[in-house]
Structures are given as structure tokens and as C-alpha cells.
Design an enzyme around this catalytic site. Structure first.
Site, short mmCIF file in Angstrom:
data_model
loop_
_atom_site.label_atom_id
_atom_site.label_comp_id
_atom_site.label_asym_id
_atom_site.label_seq_id
_atom_site.Cartn_x
_atom_site.Cartn_y
_atom_site.Cartn_z
N HIS A 92 0.82 -1.20 -0.12
CA HIS A 92 -0.04 0.06 -0.07
C HIS A 92 0.83 1.38 -0.04
O HIS A 92 1.78 1.31 0.88
CB HIS A 92 -0.97 -0.07 1.24
CG HIS A 92 -1.68 1.14 1.27
ND1 HIS A 92 -2.83 1.41 0.51
CD2 HIS A 92 -1.46 2.49 1.83
CE1 HIS A 92 -3.33 2.75 0.74
NE2 HIS A 92 -2.49 3.21 1.65
N ASP A 171 -15.39 1.82 6.87
CA ASP A 171 -14.43 2.65 6.43
C ASP A 171 -14.91 3.50 5.51
O ASP A 171 -14.76 4.92 5.31
CB ASP A 171 -13.11 2.16 5.88
CG ASP A 171 -12.23 3.19 5.28
OD1 ASP A 171 -11.76 4.14 5.97
OD2 ASP A 171 -11.98 3.07 4.22
N ARG A 178 -15.28 11.92 7.06
CA ARG A 178 -14.04 12.75 7.55
C ARG A 178 -13.85 13.87 6.51
O ARG A 178 -13.21 14.88 6.79
CB ARG A 178 -12.94 11.75 7.71
CG ARG A 178 -13.01 10.94 8.80
CD ARG A 178 -12.08 9.62 8.80
NE ARG A 178 -10.88 10.10 8.69
CZ ARG A 178 -9.91 9.35 8.21
NH1 ARG A 178 -9.92 8.01 7.60
NH2 ARG A 178 -8.64 9.83 7.85
N SER A 193 -8.18 3.24 8.83
CA SER A 193 -8.70 3.29 7.78
C SER A 193 -7.88 2.41 6.53
O SER A 193 -8.53 1.59 5.80
CB SER A 193 -8.99 4.70 6.95
OG SER A 193 -9.18 4.77 5.58
N LYS A 197 -8.88 -1.72 5.51
CA LYS A 197 -9.12 -2.22 4.05
C LYS A 197 -8.02 -3.39 3.57
O LYS A 197 -8.37 -4.27 2.79
CB LYS A 197 -8.92 -0.87 2.91
CG LYS A 197 -10.37 -0.01 3.20
CD LYS A 197 -10.28 0.84 2.27
CE LYS A 197 -8.99 2.15 2.40
NZ LYS A 197 -9.54 3.30 2.82
#
Ligand code: URA
Length: 446
Positions: A92, A171, A178, A193, A197
Site C-alpha cells: 500500500h 471505513d 471525514r 482506515s 481495508k
């Protein structure tokens, strides 16, 4: 799926908001009560928004953060791949300009024998998104159902899709809130968050690429390190192997920013060519994936395996297979001119000659979005052909009238504004900057 906490009848959101407002520490049950209630639509936006702002101001303990991540992760389906042999790994990135490594390392790592179930995001603001880049490939479908996704994974070892309604729905709902309440930029909330995921993909190991610098979400290295540390700790608490690389985003990665051109540049790296920085980072991240996925005994061996997958063409063939299985036109692999092309080109030249000392990299992403190659709002459509081609790096000398950037565009509505933004994003001085800063600044959790 989220349970209804036993204590829920005695709990009230207003008390939990007050507790956080007054710097108290919430229990797992209390966090579950809030998240489950909000996800099911039983708690109004204003109460969740108030709690998020209290968290933003007061922060969360590591135990609260772990609980929030876990509760968000289990708000939906957690994928299970026990029928696929070997480890499942992913990467990620916190995002930047020209950051296209997912398109390169997924086929490298899948070709090397691991499974890469990648659930990615779209670009927003100045950063690009993997899903948008893939959609530059004619026909490529990032909206597979989970059943189709698992089938693709079983067949070729890699799959790249967007977050479905089943994956971490808490999320999805909280992130939208948010976004609208200025509570995005908080390390704990970002960590929960992202990790909820990613862990829902059913992975064994995760490599995090946490960007730092003028084009990153986190501009200061100490903030990037703090985010990396909490994400690594949270992942490890949940029994996963996690490492974070803090990497440079003071200038764009590679020479291209813009969807079509980024696919083209990724194909170049997979063919053993491409710019040195992009190749280097892709190999480094792949090497860590091989190591954490226990495919190799060391990171160095992982790197050699990644290089081999490029040299023997297995990685590019894996990408071709992945494109085909997700409905894309695999002919782009050999004929990248089939990718969308912009109609016009314009050059940006410097106001003075000298050495490039720094860039305001975020502005390149903003200029790209302004030209239609990114989103200013979630519902905006993207022109995949728009791109910025960078001819110079920090430390290079540039002469007056020498090309700094080529803009590939189709509509000139905001061309003058974009050109000006790009030109003023370069800091040019008489002397070359001192020491060259490394691409990988630090490794956390290795
Ligand atoms: N990306 C995410 O997925 N979540 C955040 O909170 C920030 C960036």
C-alpha cells in the site's frame, strides 16, 4: 460482521463523545458500539462527526487504535484464500505524483509465485489512484465482484479491484464523513482506515510505501515515520508481517504523471527499461514482498528474484494475463500506442537558467487535475490521456528555453494556469543542491 455489543442498551453516543472530548480512553466495546451503530445507520452523521473531531483533537491510545482498526476490518467481509497455496501479500502506498509501482510489482510478485490480492483506491486531489490508471487500459474492469476477483486470483495470482460494498463498509462511510468534516489528517484515523481495508484482503504480509516530501500526503519526514510506525505496530498486533519504507516524494516518481502515460511507463519497466528511480523503487518493494511472503530467505534474494522475473519476461507476461482476465485489451502490452493519447503538446521552460534545487511536487498533481487528468471532486470524470512528462530532476542543470516539462493535453481551458503553476513549482538556483537524498529514506519494522 459487526456484533451488537451486549452493553449497547446502556451505552449512549453522547457519553462516548464526551469521554473522548475530555481525553478519556474508550474500551473496545465502546468503539464497537459507535462504529457498528454508525455503519448500520442507527447513529446520525453529527454524532459520528463530533466523535471524529474529538479523536482528531485528543488522539487515540494504541489500544483504541487497534480496536478501531479491528472493528472497521470486521464491519464487512474478510477474504479467505485457503484454497490458494502460498502466501498472500500486498503493498500500500500513501500516494504521490507519478507513483505507479502497483502496476509493476503486482505482476513481478505474482510471476515469482506469491498471490497479490490488491484492493486499491481512486485518485483524489493531487495524488493519482491505481484504479484510474488501470482504467486507461481499454476495457479493463476494476469493478469485479468478489467471486470474480477470487477466480482471477486463483487463475493468475494477481487481481486489482476497487473497494466493494462488502469490504470494510465502516471505513467507506466514515471516510466520506471525514472528508466533509476536515478530520482526514489524523494519524490514528488514517491508520485505521488504511489497515482495515488492506487486512480485509486476507493477506499474510503487507509492505507499506509511506511517502514523504512536497508531493506526499505527509510532507514532513517525522510525520511519515510516525504514521509508518503506528501502521506497522497495528498490523503486527493483528498477526501480520508488516514493513514500511519511507520513500521520497519531493519530486515525481519516474518521468510521467498521468494515467495512460503511467501505464506506458510501467510497461517500460516490466520490459527491463524505464526510468532508474521507478525501476529501483519497484524492485525494492517487490524484494520486501518476496521476503515477507517467505518466498525468499532475504530481501537481497527477493531483489534478485524480482530482477529475474523482469529479465525472463515472466512479469510482463503475467501483466498481459492479468489485463486479459480483467477484460482489458492485452494488445497494449506490445502496442502501447493503443492507450488513449492526448491531442496536443505544450512545453514548460524555466524563467532562468540554473540548477533545480527543489520542487513543489504537489502542484504538479494539482496542475494535472486542472487539465482534466485528475479529480478535484469525487464525481469528476478523468481524461486518461492528459499527462505531464518531466525532463529534469532535482540537482539537474537547466538552461533558459530548455524543456522542463511537456504537457500532453486535449483541452486548453486551463492550460495557461497549469503552465504557470508548473513553472513556479521549480526552485532554481545558481548552485546545485548539496547531497542527493536517497529514494528510500528509512525502513520501519524490518
Ligand atoms: N487513504 C485512506 O484510505 N484512508 C485515509 O484515511 C487516508 C488515505
Amino acid at each position: 460482521m459487526l456484533r451488537s455489543p451486549a452493553l449497547s442498551t446502556r451505552m449512549r453516543a453522547v457519553d462516548l463523545i464526551r469521554k473522548k472530548r475530555d481525553s478519556g480512553e474508550l474500551s473496545r466495546e465502546e468503539i464497537e458500539f459507535l462504529v457498528a451503530g454508525y455503519t448500520r445507520g442507527e447513529m446520525p452523521d453529527y454524532q459520528m462527526a463530533a466523535w471524529l473531531m474529538a479523536v482528531w483533537i485528543r488522539g487515540m491510545s494504541r489500544a483504541e487504535l487497534a480496536a478501531l482498526t479491528e472493528v472497521m476490518l470486521h464491519s464487512g467481509q474478510v477474504l479467505e484464500h485457503s484454497d490458494i497455496p502460498g502466501k498472500k501479500v500486498d503493498k500500500h502506498s500513501t500516494g504521490g505524483v507519478g507513483d505507479k509501482t502497483s502496476l509493476i510489482l503486482a505482476p513481478i510478485v505474482a510471476a515469482g509465485g506469491l498471490t497479490v490480492p490488491m484492493i486499491s483506491g481512486r485518485g483524489l486531489g493531487h495524488t493519482g489512484g491505481t484504479l484510474d490508471k488501470l482504467e486507461a487500459i481499454p476495457g479493463f474492469n476494476v469493478n469485479l465482484s468478489l467471486v470474480e476477483f477470487l477466480k482471477v486470483l486463483r487463475e493468475c495470482g494477481m487481481g486489482l479491484i476497487g473497494q466493494t460494498a462488502e469490504i470494510a463498509p465502516a471505513d467507506k462511510k466514515i471516510y466520506a464523513l471525514r472528508d466533509a468534516t476536515s478530520t482526514v489528517e489524523n494519524i490514528g484515523l488514517i491508520c485505521a482506515s488504511i489497515m482495515s481495508k488492506k487486512l480485509a484482503e486476507g493477506i499474510d504480509a503487507l509492505v507499506l510505501d509511506v511517502k514523504t516530501g512536497s508531493g506526499a500526503f505527509m510532507k514532513k519526514e517525522e510525520d511519515s515515520v510516525q504514521l509508518a510506525e503506528v501502521m506497522v505496530e497495528t498490523g503486527k498486533r493483528m498477526g501480520k508481517k508488516v514493513v514500511a519504507l519511507i520513500t521520497d516524494m519531493d519530486q515525481p516518481l519516474g518521468r510521467m504523471a498521468g494515467h495512460s502515460k503511467e501505464v506506458w511507463e510501467s510497461l517500460e519497466v516490466l520490459k527491463g527499461r524505464g526510468p532508474a528511480d521507478l525501476r529501483e523503487l519497484s524492485l525494492e518493494l517487490s524484494a520486501w514482498m518476496f521476503f515477507l511472503g517467505e518466498r525468499t530467505k532475504s530481501v537481497e534474494e527477493g531483489r534478485r528474484l524480482a530482477e529475474t522475473m523482469i529479465a525472463n519476461r515472466q512479469a510482463i507476461e503475467k501483466f498481459r494475463q492479468g489485463i486479459r482476465l480483467q477484460g482489458g485489451d492485452e494488445r497494449v502490452v506490445d502496442e502501447p500506442e493503443r492507450l488513449p493519447q492526448a491531442r496536443f503538446r505544450a512545453e514548460v521552460v524555466p524563467a532562468t537558467a540554473g540548477y533545480i534545487r527543489a520542487t513543489n511536487c504537489e502542484h504538479f498533481g494539482t496542475a494535472l487535475a486542472m487539465l482534466g487528468g485528475g479529480r478535484e471532486r469525487k464525481e469528476d470524470k478523468i481524461d486518461h490521456a492528459v499527462a505531464l512528462e518531466f525532463h529534469k530532476n532535482i540537482g539537474d542543470r537547466v538552461e533558459k528555453n530548455e524543456k522542463l516539462v511537456t504537457i500532453h493535453y486535449s483541452s486548453d481551458a486551463k492550460l495557461a494556469e497549469a503552465k504557470n503553476l508548473i513553472a513556479t513549482s521549480y526552485v532554481i538556483g545558481e548552485r546545485a543542491p548539496g547531497e542527493k537524498r536517497p529514494l528510500v529514506r528509512r525502513i520501519i519494522g524490518g
